[in-house]
Design an enzyme around this catalytic site. Structure first.
Site, PDB file in Angstrom:
ATOM      1  N   ILE A  90       8.619  19.239  11.340  1.00  9.88           N
ATOM      2  CA  ILE A  90       7.402  18.441  11.235  1.00  9.88           C
ATOM      3  C   ILE A  90       7.673  17.165  10.443  1.00  9.88           C
ATOM      4  CG2 ILE A  90       5.058  18.469  10.219  1.00  9.88           C
ATOM      5  CD1 ILE A  90       5.113  21.566  10.709  1.00  9.88           C
ATOM      6  N   CYS A  91       7.071  16.030  10.883  1.00 10.45           N
ATOM      7  CA  CYS A  91       7.069  14.807  10.079  1.00 10.45           C
ATOM      8  C   CYS A  91       8.481  14.225   9.979  1.00 10.45           C
ATOM      9  CB  CYS A  91       6.447  15.140   8.718  1.00 10.45           C
ATOM     10  SG  CYS A  91       6.095  13.769   7.625  1.00 10.45           S
ATOM     11  N   ILE A  92       9.055  14.125   8.807  1.00  9.33           N
ATOM     12  CA  ILE A  92      10.395  13.557   8.627  1.00  9.33           C
ATOM     13  C   ILE A  92      11.497  14.620   8.800  1.00  9.33           C
ATOM     14  CG2 ILE A  92      10.417  13.866   6.114  1.00  9.33           C
ATOM     15  CD1 ILE A  92      11.927  10.877   8.048  1.00  9.33           C
ATOM     16  N   PRO A 114      12.565  16.379  11.269  1.00 14.54           N
ATOM     17  CA  PRO A 114      13.453  16.280  12.433  1.00 14.54           C
ATOM     18  C   PRO A 114      14.705  15.432  12.179  1.00 14.54           C
ATOM     19  CG  PRO A 114      11.169  16.106  13.138  1.00 14.54           C
ATOM     20  CD  PRO A 114      11.157  16.082  11.633  1.00 14.54           C
ATOM     21  N   THR A 159       6.922  17.424  15.751  1.00 14.14           N
ATOM     22  CA  THR A 159       5.635  16.701  15.810  1.00 14.14           C
ATOM     23  C   THR A 159       5.584  15.707  14.658  1.00 14.14           C
ATOM     24  OG1 THR A 159       3.226  16.974  16.085  1.00 14.14           O
ATOM     25  CG2 THR A 159       4.265  18.330  14.402  1.00 14.14           C
TER      26      THR A 159
END
Lengths: 219, 219
Positions: A135-137, A139, A191
């Protein structure tokens, strides 16, 4: 039998640890579908402690595992005690903790290193064909850890981070906050959440889709 | 025009501050109905800092306002700068922070004192006939602050806390985690949340009802 899902935390607070809203929403949607949650974090000092009102560095030391226990209401396990055999899937909420503690992406960009225990669990999950949600950063960190398989991920639309992901060997796809990107060959689901925002109700939509997709991908 | 709702925090973590899940769920449901949120907390040291893995006291000092900013993603105001004119309603999530920082109910039970700024804002809201929502253990603190009007509240089914509420001048009603108690003459709405649990999806049901009822009660 309920599915067991690891939730990998990185402290407690968006600027030096796990993003609190993203992690609580992950726990909410996992509980709603009856998953068993295993919160975990590495036993290490945070890179630093940030005053979340001023964003200035505070003269303090805090431990990632101990601070993560705040989000987990005490139920958190040292990451080094867990392996892919202990869970059916793993989800990593965002927050700077993913880029400062679980890796040093915030400091070094594409040249970053991923914490050895984080790298190990991600490699084990990939090998076992068990799904990974990020999620968010997060990845960006997952891309570095699993660069060999060229993950297809999103962090939203931030061009700098997207370019760093491509440099590390991943493929970046733009994505809206209410959507997810699925790398079906590697079983990686991502996401943008607060990489886009703007509000908690918006990030909740994408996180619920991510949780449900991750559970769908469990064999 | 959107309704403005104060969310009164007391730190960041169930054992020494605001219960994180309850506060994030409050923010989620407020955002879902389009309310404008004003996070606030008193500028004071926490009673203590608890290691949330071991529940032992740590040799540290932390500030309630600064730690609350973690939950608020930086957007938190010093309680002393706010009055009833700044908001249409106020909601107080639970966690030991309500009984250790906003008051000393955890130490002194019915003989507790409520922090002067907390007492002031609650009295102002009552006088202005603006609704007050209190979650988990917070209704005990609200009862002490507003004892003169004999609030009707719930903290679930805990007999010791219920008796303390009656001693302080309130009336306690038993309540399930998915329900709320409304004191319509004082516009006070309460729900047991993690005083009962067991899980985040369960407390979410009561908190969503509380948020919606509080907003219904705004003139």
């Amino acid at each position: 039998m309920s599915k067991k899902v690891g939730v990998l935390l990185s402290g407690c607070g968006v600027f030096d640890g796990t993003e609190i809203h993203e992690s609580v929403l992950t726990l909410l949607f996992l509980d709603k579908v009856g998953a068993e949650v295993i919160c975990t974090a590495p036993d290490m000092n945070q890179l630093h402690v940030i005053n979340h009102m001023t964003q200035e560095v505070m003269d303090e030391k805090r431990n990632v595992l101990i601070e993560s226990a705040r989000i987990a209401r005490g139920n958190v396990l040292d990451l080094k005690t867990l392996g892919a055999n202990d869970m059916d899937a793993i989800i990593i909420p965002g927050g700077f903790g993913a880029a400062k503690n679980l890796s040093d992406f915030a400091l070094k960009g594409p040249e970053c290193e991923v914490h050895s225990q984080v790298k190990r669990i991600l490699a084990e999950m990939l090998k076992a064909k068990k799904p990974i949600g990020a999620i968010c950063i997060s990845p960006a960190m997952v891309t570095k850890a699993l660069a060999d398989v060229h993950p297809e991920v999103t962090i939203g639309i931030d061009t700098g981070t997207a370019a760093a992901i491509e440099t590390m060997g991943g493929k970046h796809l733009s994505c809206k906050v209410a959507d997810i990107i699925e790398d079906s060959s590697n079983k990686i689901v991502t996401t943008p959440a607060y990489m886009l925002g703007p509000g908690i109700k918006d990030v909740a939509v994408g996180i619920e889709k991510l949780v449900n997709k991750v559970l769908d991908l469990v064999n």
